[in-house]
Write an enzyme that holds these catalytic residues in place. Structure first.
Site, PDB file in Angstrom:
ATOM      1  N   GLU A 153       0.841  -1.198   0.000  1.00 25.30           N
ATOM      2  CA  GLU A 153       0.000   0.000   0.000  1.00 25.30           C
ATOM      3  C   GLU A 153       0.879   1.251   0.000  1.00 25.30           C
ATOM      4  O   GLU A 153       1.062   1.872  -1.027  1.00 25.30           O
ATOM      5  CB  GLU A 153      -0.939  -0.018   1.217  1.00 25.30           C
ATOM      6  CG  GLU A 153      -2.026   1.025   1.144  1.00 25.30           C
ATOM      7  CD  GLU A 153      -3.105   0.796   2.198  1.00 25.30           C
ATOM      8  OE1 GLU A 153      -3.909   1.695   2.403  1.00 25.30           O
ATOM      9  OE2 GLU A 153      -3.132  -0.288   2.813  1.00 25.30           O
ATOM     10  N   GLU A 418      -2.313  -0.183  13.653  1.00 28.90           N
ATOM     11  CA  GLU A 418      -3.418   0.313  12.829  1.00 28.90           C
ATOM     12  C   GLU A 418      -4.759   0.149  13.537  1.00 28.90           C
ATOM     13  O   GLU A 418      -5.641   0.990  13.406  1.00 28.90           O
ATOM     14  CB  GLU A 418      -3.449  -0.446  11.506  1.00 28.90           C
ATOM     15  CG  GLU A 418      -4.554  -0.030  10.560  1.00 28.90           C
ATOM     16  CD  GLU A 418      -4.465  -0.724   9.214  1.00 28.90           C
ATOM     17  OE1 GLU A 418      -5.083  -0.222   8.258  1.00 28.90           O
ATOM     18  OE2 GLU A 418      -3.775  -1.763   9.114  1.00 28.90           O
TER      19      GLU A 418
END
Length: 497
Positions: A153, A418
């Protein structure tokens, strides 16, 4: 910066796992000795271990693998030059014989920024949390501010950056980096005025979601506040107007429900979900407010008047649509109350007090635990302190029960996760589809270490710490706290015994 190996463990034939003791971004520098020509050496990287082996499922399609072949020289140093990885652990396969810890080190890579803010206290877990926030910044400010450094990502998500920007600007001199990146953001703004979710604009090729697209407004404002740089607002002013008018044009009722892009909401909340139209409309009002203030600062008062008038109408619409007579914000979540209070969406002081009471109730009914996601987590401690409940802010900050900031610290984290539940003793790892262990968004509380605990802040109409204020708070969990902030006007150091 380099980090030595903390430990080296032989886990199989010609297999060693190295622990550097810190989740970082960079690469491994390996010295090999006495290896026959043509020996294949492979390095694999991971943030965490699973039963003693590298856990790489959360990297998805990314292949964190470096390979080289020896040439037969007595000593060779291997360090790849055109890659980086997010890792704490490395598995080295193919070496004949033992691996000495002195022959392997981690090379840390990050943008060359000066670190400005520092904090330490009598509480080791709290200090570790602050360091985790700093390491999250260090690992995700490589060229552009990214969401995560390890999986497939590594994108410049605007919401992640905008919620973390006040913390990043307090910890390090990232103003120039963010100002340059804002040119990428503006270059991706479409003809209708919509900012994107991501810049450079590589995927999700549609309008930015609430709190994501708003980063095109909030980040220049945060840069200005931290640095005093007015040029960044002059560069951004027209694009700010275009964004606000874009939202207005598609939402004539002023409740933002159309043109919401991927509409993520308060991403990765835990235990409750803030209504998406509450969050979006709150951000509509907030962006209008910052745009009007920007226009006044750059001498465009007539335009500012028009945006101010729009903001007043959004606040009225928000109140009539979402705020009940007893102060309940629709959805009855911590995030909803935080947005209303932080963005000044109350219609009078009495309504503000009622909303504040509801926020307190929402924290207490969770046994003083948080439920906030990416977007509102950074508001939690400042807003509680502002309404006179800093006692709850400190209890939340020092809580190490799940979900909390210190839960990850208690479970060995060296960067910000996260997700609140990236790993739990009961369930193990969260879904590998989205489970980074180096993701700075939930570390947006970092600024409050300096502005809240140490009390190093500035007046609301000040920029670049022109009007500095010192107002340390008494944290009953600490016997002392100290820290410093290098402001544009000089260094401030404070010791709170």
């Amino acid at each position: 910066m380099t980090l030595p190996a903390v430990s080296v463990e032989e886990v199989g034939e010609r297999r060693h796992i190295v622990d550097f003791g810190q989740n970082l971004v960079g690469r491994v520098r390996l010295t090999v000795r006495g290896q026959a020509a043509g020996t294949r050496i492979q390095l694999d990287h991971a943030e965490v271990l699973d039963h003693g082996e590298l856990y790489t499922a959360n990297l998805r399609t990314a292949e964190p693998v470096d390979v080289f072949w020896t040439n037969g020289e007595t000593e060779q140093v291997f360090e790849p030059r055109f890659t980086l990885h997010g890792f704490r652990f490395a598995e080295i396969t193919g070496l004949e014989g033992p691996l000495d810890a002195g022959d392997v080190e981690a090379v840390v890579l990050h943008n060359d920024v000066e670190f400005l803010g520092d904090f330490s206290s009598s509480d080791a877990p709290l200090d570790r949390l602050f360091q985790n926030i700093c390491w999250g910044l260090r690992g995700n400010f490589v060229s552009i501010p990214t969401d995560c450094p390890q999986r497939d990502e590594r994108l410049g998500w605007l919401a992640d950056a905008q919620v973390f920007a006040p913390t990043a600007l307090a910890i390090a001199d990232v103003g120039p980096l963010l100002r340059r990146w804002m040119r990428d953001v503006r270059s991706a703004q479409n003809d209708d005025g919509a900012f994107p979710d991501i810049a450079p604009h590589l995927i999700h090729l549609r309008e930015g979601a609430p709190a994501w697209g708003d980063g095109g407004v909030t980040i220049p404002w945060h840069i200005h506040r931290a640095t005093g740089d007015l040029t960044v607002l002059e560069e951004a002013a027209d694009s700010m107007i275009a964004w606000v008018r874009h939202v207005e044009r598609h939402n004539p009722s002023l409740i933002w429900r159309a043109q919401v892009g991927n509409d993520y909401g308060d991403w990765l909340q835990i235990g409750e979900e803030t209504r998406k139209d509450v969050l979006s409309t709150a951000y509509f009002a907030h962006s209008a407010d910052l745009t009007a203030r920007t226009l006044r600062l750059v001498g465009r008062d007539d335009e500012a008047d028009g945006i101010d008038e729009l903001r007043e109408r959004i606040v009225a619409a928000f109140g009539s649509s979402f705020i009940a007579a007893d102060g309940t914000v629709a959805g009855d979540t911590q995030g909803g109350y935080l947005l209303a209070l932080s963005f000044g969406l109350h219609r009078d002081d009495a309504e503000r007090d009622r909303i504040a009471e509801k926020l307190v109730e929402s924290v207490l009914r969770r046994d003083v635990s948080l439920t906030t996601g990416f977007v509102t987590v950074g508001l939690l401690c400042p807003v509680l302190a502002e309404i006179g409940r800093e006692d709850l802010a400190f209890r939340l900050l020092h809580n190490d029960r799940y979900p909390s900031w210190l839960f990850s610290v208690r479970n060995g984290a060296t960067t910000i996760w996260e997700r609140w539940d990236g790993w739990t003793p009961e369930r193990g790892f969260q879904s590998a589809r989205m489970n980074s262990f180096n993701h700075y968004s939930l570390g947006s509380v970092g600024q409050w270490f300096l502005s809240g605990i140490l009390g190093i802040t500035q007046q609301s109409d000040s920029a670049g710490y022109r009007d500095l204020t010192l107002s340390p708070r008494f944290d009953p969990f600490l016997t002392h706290a100290q820290g410093a902030l290098e402001t544009p006007r000089g260094r401030v150091e404070l010791l709170a015994p």
